[in-house]
Design a protein around this motif. Structure first.
Motif, PDB file in Angstrom:
ATOM      1  N   PHE A  29       0.836  -1.203   0.000  1.00 34.57           N
ATOM      2  CA  PHE A  29       0.000   0.000   0.000  1.00 34.57           C
ATOM      3  C   PHE A  29       0.874   1.257   0.000  1.00 34.57           C
ATOM      4  O   PHE A  29       0.606   2.214  -0.727  1.00 34.57           O
ATOM      5  N   VAL A  30       1.916   1.231   0.823  1.00 35.53           N
ATOM      6  CA  VAL A  30       2.847   2.359   0.852  1.00 35.53           C
ATOM      7  C   VAL A  30       3.550   2.494  -0.496  1.00 35.53           C
ATOM      8  O   VAL A  30       3.766   3.605  -1.003  1.00 35.53           O
ATOM      9  N   HIS A  31       3.908   1.366  -1.091  1.00 37.65           N
ATOM     10  CA  HIS A  31       4.622   1.375  -2.370  1.00 37.65           C
ATOM     11  C   HIS A  31       3.819   2.072  -3.473  1.00 37.65           C
ATOM     12  O   HIS A  31       4.401   2.750  -4.321  1.00 37.65           O
ATOM     13  N   VAL A  32       2.505   1.910  -3.454  1.00 39.96           N
ATOM     14  CA  VAL A  32       1.683   2.538  -4.503  1.00 39.96           C
ATOM     15  C   VAL A  32       1.258   3.957  -4.110  1.00 39.96           C
ATOM     16  O   VAL A  32       0.439   4.575  -4.796  1.00 39.96           O
ATOM     17  N   GLY A  33       1.818   4.476  -3.009  1.00 37.05           N
ATOM     18  CA  GLY A  33       1.576   5.868  -2.645  1.00 37.05           C
ATOM     19  C   GLY A  33       0.388   6.106  -1.738  1.00 37.05           C
ATOM     20  O   GLY A  33      -0.077   7.250  -1.615  1.00 37.05           O
ATOM     21  N   LYS A  34      -0.102   5.057  -1.082  1.00 37.84           N
ATOM     22  CA  LYS A  34      -1.246   5.210  -0.194  1.00 37.84           C
ATOM     23  C   LYS A  34      -0.825   4.980   1.258  1.00 37.84           C
ATOM     24  O   LYS A  34       0.201   4.372   1.531  1.00 37.84           O
ATOM     25  N   THR A  35      -1.626   5.474   2.175  1.00 37.61           N
ATOM     26  CA  THR A  35      -1.325   5.349   3.593  1.00 37.61           C
ATOM     27  C   THR A  35      -2.250   4.331   4.238  1.00 37.61           C
ATOM     28  O   THR A  35      -3.469   4.545   4.267  1.00 37.61           O
ATOM     29  N   PRO A  36      -1.710   3.231   4.757  1.00 37.49           N
ATOM     30  CA  PRO A  36      -2.569   2.223   5.391  1.00 37.49           C
ATOM     31  C   PRO A  36      -3.046   2.711   6.757  1.00 37.49           C
ATOM     32  O   PRO A  36      -2.335   3.447   7.444  1.00 37.49           O
ATOM     33  N   PRO A  37      -4.259   2.324   7.146  1.00 38.90           N
ATOM     34  CA  PRO A  37      -4.753   2.681   8.482  1.00 38.90           C
ATOM     35  C   PRO A  37      -3.856   2.069   9.550  1.00 38.90           C
ATOM     36  O   PRO A  37      -3.311   0.983   9.374  1.00 38.90           O
ATOM     37  N   GLY A  38      -3.698   2.752  10.659  1.00 42.85           N
ATOM     38  CA  GLY A  38      -2.859   2.238  11.735  1.00 42.85           C
ATOM     39  C   GLY A  38      -3.658   1.490  12.776  1.00 42.85           C
ATOM     40  O   GLY A  38      -4.883   1.627  12.866  1.00 42.85           O
ATOM     41  N   GLY A  39      -2.963   0.692  13.586  1.00 39.90           N
ATOM     42  CA  GLY A  39      -3.576   0.008  14.708  1.00 39.90           C
ATOM     43  C   GLY A  39      -4.746  -0.857  14.323  1.00 39.90           C
ATOM     44  O   GLY A  39      -4.701  -1.608  13.343  1.00 39.90           O
TER      45      GLY A  39
END
Length: 230
Positions: A29-39
């Motif tokens: 997800f980070v690789h494609v420029g998006k921010t994954p939800p935390g926790g």
């Protein structure tokens, strides 16, 4: 995860595979420029669906958009439902699930390396690493700081030599290290050296006493592990 599998701790192995999938999905997800939800906001379906919605314009490999997320969904489904499908009288599926989880997670990481390696690392090094990740993982094996032990009954010195090379496959093991491994598993040096000689038809020697199993040796070792695991 692999250590839990080798110890026969099926449910722990499956739980670890779920953690691995979470990490892999977040990385993609980070690789494609998006921010994954935390926790606790992490939702596997949200990330998998989000990766599938990345435009098919050639920017990102199809494995990143579709193939790896599909494999992650398969493993995460098992990890999320572990222990919840057992009915009285049914065969416990945990061992089968653990085997599938380990091999699929190995494939996921290997595929991530394959996609990422282009221009970043030596191709031969990447190929060796991918092969070692995709190798079959066995229970009844303990690795203590690189020293291999086989916890199987009535094993012979030849069996230990074959299993040690199979465990190391596709990487090579020196003839001396193989002899020491056989000795460590309860055999005298004379028997250990004889065992290494007896399996010569099953190995490739690179000329520097570095050994690697040939295909017939791999099949023989797999048959031994199946026999010992029964």
């Amino acid at each position: 995860m692999v250590e839990e599998f080798q110890d026969g701790e099926w449910e722990n192995c499956i739980a670890k595979s779920g953690k691995f999938v979470e990490a892999a999905l977040k990385a993609l997800f980070v690789h494609v420029g998006k921010t994954p939800p935390g926790g606790r906001g992490f939702k596997a379906d949200f990330i998998i669906n989000g990766l599938g919605q990345v435009p098919d314009d050639g920017t990102f490999h199809d494995s990143i958009r579709l193939t790896i997320p599909g494999a992650c969904r398969f493993v995460y489904g098992m990890a999320s439902n572990r222990g919840g499908r057992h009915d009285a009288g049914d065969i416990d599926p945990n061992e089968m699930d653990a085997n599938a989880a380990v091999m699929t997670c190995s494939w996921i990481l290997a595929e991530m390396i394959r996609v990422a390696q282009k221009g970043a690392v030596d191709l031969d090094d990447a190929r060796t690493l991918v092969e070692s990740l995709a190798e079959k993982k066995y229970p009844l094996v303990e690795n203590v700081d690189g020293r291999i032990y086989f916890h199987v009954p009535d094993k012979s010195a030849v069996d230990v030599a074959l299993l040690a090379l199979a465990y190391r496959y596709p990487r090579r093991m020196s003839k001396q290290e193989l002899t020491e491994t056989v000795k460590r598993n309860g055999f005298e040096e004379r028997n250990a050296r004889m065992a290494v000689q007896r399996i010569s038809k099953f190995v490739d020697d690179d000329g520097a006493a570095q050994l690697r199993l040939l295909a017939p040796g791999v099949r023989k070792a797999e048959a031994l592990m199946k026999q010992y695991s029964a």
